[in-house]
Write a protein that holds these residues in place. Structure first.
Motif, PDB file in Angstrom:
ATOM      1  N   CYS A 162      56.540 105.956  13.214  1.00 30.71           N
ATOM      2  CA  CYS A 162      57.259 104.990  12.989  1.00 30.71           C
ATOM      3  C   CYS A 162      57.618 104.194  14.165  1.00 30.71           C
ATOM      4  CB  CYS A 162      58.338 105.291  12.224  1.00 30.71           C
ATOM      5  SG  CYS A 162      59.229 103.795  11.469  1.00 30.71           S
ATOM      6  N   VAL A 181      50.758  98.016   9.878  1.00 33.98           N
ATOM      7  CA  VAL A 181      51.182  99.077   9.471  1.00 33.98           C
ATOM      8  C   VAL A 181      50.443  99.766   8.409  1.00 33.98           C
ATOM      9  CG1 VAL A 181      53.564  98.226   9.917  1.00 33.98           C
ATOM     10  CG2 VAL A 181      52.598  97.824   7.986  1.00 33.98           C
ATOM     11  N   GLY A 207      55.062 102.620   9.484  1.00 36.18           N
ATOM     12  CA  GLY A 207      55.855 101.506   9.364  1.00 36.18           C
ATOM     13  C   GLY A 207      56.643 101.079  10.487  1.00 36.18           C
TER      14      GLY A 207
END
Length: 366
Positions: free
Chosen positions: A130, A166, A148
């Motif tokens: 992430c 993403v 993400g």
């Protein structure tokens, strides 16, 4: 003058030792843990902690690295990177997580997360984890993060649009493509090596015909020498001077013929020995290439297993604002913002309607 002193292990007692480098790191060149370092290059095989800036011209390889700042260096780690200040004009590869205050004009690739306190500017980032930048700003950058993105502010009115992707593991795909390229290159080398062996074997086979010809020539010359010597004995008894001189000349010619054949045979045998050595070397090279390929295949398998285990999250959490023209993509759909948005979550959703499966990119207010 720099000095290198043992520091404190970063984690457990079993963790390799940490070294603290004091002094202007840009002037430092040293050898660590038995590995030779090229001028301007630090090769580290343990955790490394630096109290100053790692500057341009250095390549640092190791497990975990802690430093104040990176300016133009190349960093390649199997663990985590901790930078108390920022990363400028650098290339970063990490199999762990990366922590820094800011990133500017850098290329970052990591298996873990990227946590940045302030700005990410003009950078290209690929993560299997992430991207966490909840209190900062992302400007003119391309970020691909499987797990993400969390950001404070994304884009400005005057900067180039930010590109975000993403929920896809582009990082692993890139790593896998590199391995595929290495495998293909080694397969080409393998084929080339096998062809060299085949060529040598063909040339070696041709030598056997030459050996037969030269051996027959030597044998015939030696037989004729024996016959001529017997003839000389008879000619001496007969006191036949003309034929005796003729036989002596013939004997010299035959001796030279036999010697030439012997020399040529020795040369051929030496060539055969050289061919045998070259063939063994090439066979050793084949073993090395095949063993290297096996390791590459295992590495590729490990990447695939890692990617399958890592959770995908096609979601962007915006704590502040995101500007229009920002480009957002997920595994199955993409979106270019037509207007600014504040405090929102942008995520790809799988939909089904009337038996038809499709994806949408939704913008949800927080």
């Amino acid at each position: 003058m720099e000095k290198m002193v043992p520091g404190t292990p970063l984690q457990q007692k079993s963790t390799p030792p940490t070294w603290l480098i004091e002094g202007p790191f840009s002037d430092l060149t040293f050898t660590s843990a038995g590995a030779e370092a090229d001028p301007g290059t630090e090769t580290v095989t343990q955790n490394s902690e630096h109290s100053r800036t790692i500057k341009e011209g250095f390549t640092v390889k190791g497990i975990n690295l802690t430093a104040k700042e990176i300016e133009g260096a190349v960093i390649d780690l199997t663990g985590d990177l901790h930078i108390s200040d920022g990363i400028n004009d650098a290339t970063i590869n990490s199999k762990g997580n990366i922590f820094a205050k800011f990133i500017n004009n850098s290329k970052v690739s990591a298996f873990g997360d990227l946590e940045i306190q302030k700005e990410i500017i003009d950078s290209n980032i690929m993560l299997s984890g992430c991207c966490k930048n909840p209190g900062g700003v992302i400007i003119s950058s391309q970020i691909i993060a499987k797990a993400g993105i969390e950001a404070g502010k994304i884009g400005t009115e005057t900067s180039d649009p930010v590109q975000l992707k993403v929920g896809v593991d582009e990082h692993i795909r890139t790593q896998t493509a590199l391995i595929d390229g290495q495998i293909q290159k080694s397969l080409d080398q393998l084929q080339e090596t096998k062809e060299k062996i085949q060529t040598i074997e063909q040339e070696d086979q041709q030598l056997y015909q030459l050996i037969t010809e030269k051996a027959q020539a030597q044998e015939m010359a030696e037989r004729q020498i024996k016959e001529t010597k017997l003839e000389l004995t008879q000619l001496k008894k007969a006191n036949d001077e003309p034929r005796l001189n003729q036989a002596l000349e013939q004997l010299k010619t035959l001796a030279q013929t036999a010697k030439t054949a012997e020399t040529e045979l020795n040369t051929i045998f030496q060539t055969q020995d050289r061919y045998a050595r070259e063939t063994e070397q090439l066979k050793t090279r084949i073993d090395q290439i095949e063993n290297a390929n096996k390791l590459l295949v295992l590495k590729k398998k490990g990447l695939r297993e890692f990617s399958n285990k890592a959770q995908a999250s096609p979601k962007i959490l915006v704590q502040g604002s995101i500007t229009q023209n920002t480009m957002i993509a997920g595994p199955n759909t993409s979106l270019t913002l037509m207007e600014d948005h504040r405090k929102c979550t942008i995520m790809e959703k799988a939909m089904e309607e009337g038996g038809l499966h499709y994806s949408t990119m939704d913008i949800l207010d927080q």
